[in-house]
Design an enzyme around this catalytic site. Structure first.
Site, mmCIF file in Angstrom:
data_model
loop_
_atom_site.group_PDB
_atom_site.id
_atom_site.type_symbol
_atom_site.label_atom_id
_atom_site.label_comp_id
_atom_site.label_asym_id
_atom_site.label_seq_id
_atom_site.Cartn_x
_atom_site.Cartn_y
_atom_site.Cartn_z
ATOM 1 C CB ALA A 31 -0.940 -0.013 1.193
ATOM 2 C CE1 TYR A 102 -2.917 0.205 -2.699
ATOM 3 C CE2 TYR A 102 -2.795 0.608 -5.059
ATOM 4 C CZ TYR A 102 -3.329 0.902 -3.811
ATOM 5 O OH TYR A 102 -4.267 1.888 -3.684
ATOM 6 C CB CYS A 103 -2.838 -6.185 -1.245
ATOM 7 S SG CYS A 103 -1.431 -7.307 -1.091
ATOM 8 C CE LYS A 104 -1.640 -3.874 7.282
ATOM 9 N NZ LYS A 104 -2.186 -4.439 8.515
ATOM 10 C CB SER A 110 -0.816 -7.201 -4.823
ATOM 11 O OG SER A 110 0.153 -7.510 -3.839
#
Length: 176
Positions: A31, A102-104, A110
């Site tokens: 992120a 993206y992810c965290k 992702s």
């Protein structure tokens, strides 16, 4: 390597960069990457695929966001999102841009979407696509539910190759 080993290894190694290049016009990250305006501009990113329900979108001007609202939970239905997400990513690339997925933490959600994109639009097997993702971002480790869905996606893509022009039958639930 399983998630436990990856977690231990990740704790011993330095924090991965916010974004890494997986392939031409395809970047993977956490992120934090969505807020890295200079890096996004240098990479030519025009589309951020936010694979989360809670992480903020990109702040860079001229960068579009596509949100894939899933938690990093093996029970989540990521499969239903793969085909439209990969199509949007390919459209951005064909228009001369690049994508950041993206992810965290840039590890499970992702990584799964990047793997699916490489399978769908670069014609790679699941094993080869994930190897590219893992080589670029060693912490990549889709959860077991997402891995199972990637296997189903690969099967659908293989079946589709016999039927030119037909999209794979996806989004019919976990049985698809």
């Amino acid at each position: 390597m399983g998630p436990a080993e990856a977690g231990r290894r990740g704790a011993a190694s330095p924090v991965p960069p916010p974004l890494v290049r997986v392939a031409p016009s395809l970047f993977l990250g956490s992120a934090r990457a969505a807020g890295a305006e200079e890096q996004l501009a240098r990479a030519g990113v025009t589309l951020c695929v936010n694979v989360s329900r809670q992480q903020p979108g990109p702040r860079a001007p001229g960068v579009a966001e596509l949100r894939v609202p899933v938690f990093d939970d093996p029970a989540e239905d990521l499969l239903a999102h793969l085909e439209p997400t990969c199509a949007a990513m390919e459209a951005a690339v064909r228009a001369g841009g690049a994508c950041l997925v993206y992810c965290k933490n840039g590890r499970s959600r992702s990584a799964a979407v990047c793997t699916a994109y490489l399978m769908r639009h670069r014609g790679l097997s699941l094993a080869k696509a994930f190897q590219m993702v893992k080589s670029a971002r060693p912490v990549a480790e889709p959860n077991p539910g997402f891995w199972s869905q990637l296997q189903k996606y690969e099967e659908a893509l293989q079946a589709q190759s016999c039927l030119q022009g037909e999209p794979p039958a996806l989004g019919l639930g976990p049985e698809a």
